[in-house]
Design a protein around this motif. Sequence first.
Motif, PDB file in Angstrom:
ATOM      1  N   SER A   6       0.832  -1.203   0.000  1.00  0.00           N
ATOM      2  CA  SER A   6       0.000   0.000   0.000  1.00  0.00           C
ATOM      3  C   SER A   6       0.865   1.250   0.000  1.00  0.00           C
ATOM      4  O   SER A   6       1.890   1.306   0.691  1.00  0.00           O
ATOM      5  N   ILE A   7       0.425   2.241  -0.769  1.00  0.00           N
ATOM      6  CA  ILE A   7       1.015   3.579  -0.695  1.00  0.00           C
ATOM      7  C   ILE A   7       0.156   4.380   0.276  1.00  0.00           C
ATOM      8  O   ILE A   7      -1.064   4.487   0.100  1.00  0.00           O
ATOM      9  N   GLU A   8       0.797   4.940   1.302  1.00  0.00           N
ATOM     10  CA  GLU A   8       0.058   5.597   2.375  1.00  0.00           C
ATOM     11  C   GLU A   8       0.567   7.013   2.623  1.00  0.00           C
ATOM     12  O   GLU A   8       1.752   7.305   2.435  1.00  0.00           O
ATOM     13  N   LEU A   9      -0.344   7.863   3.070  1.00  0.00           N
ATOM     14  CA  LEU A   9      -0.010   9.210   3.515  1.00  0.00           C
ATOM     15  C   LEU A   9       0.050   9.229   5.034  1.00  0.00           C
ATOM     16  O   LEU A   9      -0.810   8.642   5.703  1.00  0.00           O
ATOM     17  N   TYR A  10       1.063   9.919   5.592  1.00  0.00           N
ATOM     18  CA  TYR A  10       1.225  10.008   7.038  1.00  0.00           C
ATOM     19  C   TYR A  10       1.138  11.463   7.492  1.00  0.00           C
ATOM     20  O   TYR A  10       1.407  12.386   6.722  1.00  0.00           O
ATOM     21  N   PHE A  11       0.812  11.648   8.776  1.00  0.00           N
ATOM     22  CA  PHE A  11       0.439  12.963   9.280  1.00  0.00           C
ATOM     23  C   PHE A  11       1.527  13.585  10.157  1.00  0.00           C
ATOM     24  O   PHE A  11       2.469  12.917  10.576  1.00  0.00           O
ATOM     25  N   ASP A  12       1.335  14.865  10.456  1.00  0.00           N
ATOM     26  CA  ASP A  12       2.219  15.516  11.414  1.00  0.00           C
ATOM     27  C   ASP A  12       1.988  14.898  12.794  1.00  0.00           C
ATOM     28  O   ASP A  12       0.943  14.288  13.045  1.00  0.00           O
ATOM     29  N   PRO A  13       2.964  14.998  13.707  1.00  0.00           N
ATOM     30  CA  PRO A  13       2.860  14.300  14.999  1.00  0.00           C
ATOM     31  C   PRO A  13       1.613  14.641  15.805  1.00  0.00           C
ATOM     32  O   PRO A  13       1.045  13.764  16.458  1.00  0.00           O
ATOM     33  N   ALA A  14       1.168  15.894  15.776  1.00  0.00           N
ATOM     34  CA  ALA A  14      -0.007  16.263  16.563  1.00  0.00           C
ATOM     35  C   ALA A  14      -1.258  15.553  16.058  1.00  0.00           C
ATOM     36  O   ALA A  14      -2.048  15.018  16.839  1.00  0.00           O
ATOM     37  N   LEU A  46      -3.629   5.536  -0.459  1.00  0.00           N
ATOM     38  CA  LEU A  46      -3.825   6.054  -1.813  1.00  0.00           C
ATOM     39  C   LEU A  46      -3.978   4.950  -2.847  1.00  0.00           C
ATOM     40  O   LEU A  46      -4.639   5.129  -3.873  1.00  0.00           O
ATOM     41  N   PHE A  47      -3.341   3.807  -2.567  1.00  0.00           N
ATOM     42  CA  PHE A  47      -3.308   2.712  -3.541  1.00  0.00           C
ATOM     43  C   PHE A  47      -2.894   1.446  -2.812  1.00  0.00           C
ATOM     44  O   PHE A  47      -2.080   1.487  -1.888  1.00  0.00           O
ATOM     45  N   HIS A 102      -3.813  12.720  -5.425  1.00  0.00           N
ATOM     46  CA  HIS A 102      -4.136  11.327  -5.729  1.00  0.00           C
ATOM     47  C   HIS A 102      -4.188  11.096  -7.239  1.00  0.00           C
ATOM     48  O   HIS A 102      -3.691  10.079  -7.746  1.00  0.00           O
ATOM     49  N   LEU A 103      -4.766  12.038  -7.965  1.00  0.00           N
ATOM     50  CA  LEU A 103      -4.839  11.922  -9.422  1.00  0.00           C
ATOM     51  C   LEU A 103      -3.444  11.914 -10.044  1.00  0.00           C
ATOM     52  O   LEU A 103      -3.165  11.129 -10.960  1.00  0.00           O
ATOM     53  N   GLN A 104      -2.550  12.768  -9.550  1.00  0.00           N
ATOM     54  CA  GLN A 104      -1.187  12.815 -10.073  1.00  0.00           C
ATOM     55  C   GLN A 104      -0.463  11.490  -9.844  1.00  0.00           C
ATOM     56  O   GLN A 104       0.273  11.014 -10.717  1.00  0.00           O
ATOM     57  N   LEU A 105      -0.683  10.895  -8.677  1.00  0.00           N
ATOM     58  CA  LEU A 105      -0.068   9.600  -8.392  1.00  0.00           C
ATOM     59  C   LEU A 105      -0.603   8.532  -9.340  1.00  0.00           C
ATOM     60  O   LEU A 105       0.169   7.745  -9.903  1.00  0.00           O
ATOM     61  N   CYS A 106      -1.909   8.506  -9.530  1.00  0.00           N
ATOM     62  CA  CYS A 106      -2.514   7.517 -10.434  1.00  0.00           C
ATOM     63  C   CYS A 106      -1.998   7.681 -11.857  1.00  0.00           C
ATOM     64  O   CYS A 106      -1.678   6.694 -12.532  1.00  0.00           O
ATOM     65  N   ASP A 107      -1.897   8.919 -12.317  1.00  0.00           N
ATOM     66  CA  ASP A 107      -1.400   9.171 -13.669  1.00  0.00           C
ATOM     67  C   ASP A 107       0.043   8.697 -13.818  1.00  0.00           C
ATOM     68  O   ASP A 107       0.413   8.104 -14.844  1.00  0.00           O
ATOM     69  N   ALA A 108       0.862   8.950 -12.792  1.00  0.00           N
ATOM     70  CA  ALA A 108       2.267   8.532 -12.840  1.00  0.00           C
ATOM     71  C   ALA A 108       2.384   7.010 -12.874  1.00  0.00           C
ATOM     72  O   ALA A 108       3.231   6.456 -13.593  1.00  0.00           O
ATOM     73  N   GLU A 115      -1.401  -1.246 -13.058  1.00  0.00           N
ATOM     74  CA  GLU A 115      -2.865  -1.277 -13.076  1.00  0.00           C
ATOM     75  C   GLU A 115      -3.421  -0.815 -11.732  1.00  0.00           C
ATOM     76  O   GLU A 115      -2.951  -1.234 -10.672  1.00  0.00           O
ATOM     77  N   ILE A 116      -4.421   0.032 -11.787  1.00  0.00           N
ATOM     78  CA  ILE A 116      -5.047   0.567 -10.578  1.00  0.00           C
ATOM     79  C   ILE A 116      -6.424  -0.060 -10.422  1.00  0.00           C
ATOM     80  O   ILE A 116      -7.270   0.041 -11.314  1.00  0.00           O
ATOM     81  N   GLY A 117      -6.643  -0.714  -9.300  1.00  0.00           N
ATOM     82  CA  GLY A 117      -7.913  -1.374  -9.051  1.00  0.00           C
ATOM     83  C   GLY A 117      -9.065  -0.394  -8.923  1.00  0.00           C
ATOM     84  O   GLY A 117      -8.873   0.794  -8.663  1.00  0.00           O
ATOM     85  N   GLU A 118     -10.264  -0.903  -9.079  1.00  0.00           N
ATOM     86  CA  GLU A 118     -11.466  -0.069  -9.065  1.00  0.00           C
ATOM     87  C   GLU A 118     -11.561   0.787  -7.811  1.00  0.00           C
ATOM     88  O   GLU A 118     -11.936   1.962  -7.865  1.00  0.00           O
ATOM     89  N   GLU A 119     -11.212   0.222  -6.670  1.00  0.00           N
ATOM     90  CA  GLU A 119     -11.356   0.922  -5.389  1.00  0.00           C
ATOM     91  C   GLU A 119     -10.523   2.194  -5.314  1.00  0.00           C
ATOM     92  O   GLU A 119     -10.880   3.143  -4.605  1.00  0.00           O
ATOM     93  N   PHE A 120      -9.402   2.240  -6.061  1.00  0.00           N
ATOM     94  CA  PHE A 120      -8.486   3.374  -5.948  1.00  0.00           C
ATOM     95  C   PHE A 120      -8.469   4.264  -7.184  1.00  0.00           C
ATOM     96  O   PHE A 120      -7.627   5.162  -7.289  1.00  0.00           O
TER      97      PHE A 120
END
Length: 228
Positions: A6-14, A46-47, A102-108, A115-120
């Motif tokens: 999985s490609i994931e986004l992570y947050f600031d510590p707070a 994201l994916f 997210h769209l930029q990642l999918c395009d890249a 291949e990008i599955g339906e869910e993403f």
Amino acid sequence: MSQCYSIELYFDPALENQVLKAWNVLARRQISTQLIEIESRPHITLFSSPFIDPSKLENIVKCIASKQEPLHLSFSSIGSLPNGKNVLFLAPTPSLSLLRFHLQLCDAMKKEGIEIGEEFRMDSWIPYCPVAEEVPKTRMAEAFTVLRDLKLPVTGYVMDIGLVEYSPVRELFSFVLVSSCKILVVMVSAIFEPSVINLVKVQVGRARRTVDYYLVLSELNVGKFYSA
């Protein structure tokens, strides 16, 4: 068990701490401990796919991160997924910047033949941060009640993007969004004197990941800023 990636986004510590509080409350009430047990980290996916070559994704993710400033997030609602996993989540307000990223990642990835599955896919992707998985149906109402005690909206920034394999979760690589250090310096600037700010700028300039920034601030005895 076969691995998945999985490609994931992570947050600031707070913001990450706010999500972890929800995980811990649900765990103490023995409603759900799944995310803690698999050693996950608060994130937005994201994916995800079992059919990818991780090395093929590294350059894509690195390039995307190098061009993207931290993304502002506002978790404004609570929801559940209509599947057998009984997942509860915090949903961010779907900002244009998040959807565009997210769209930029999918395009890249498409350009590399991934291949990008339906869910993403862009027209069906639902951004969310899981706070509980495999919740017993008899305790779903209780879990919602616990989450409603959160003072929404909870806001913060996306600071990192990475690839993990699971389960259990193991990070393969991650990259800081290009201006994450600037966000942290601005946050520190609001409450500390210039001598501390200059030291933070120097130290942060040497750090490579958001978790490193947090450790730097902790060593300077300013990490408490993130526990508010």
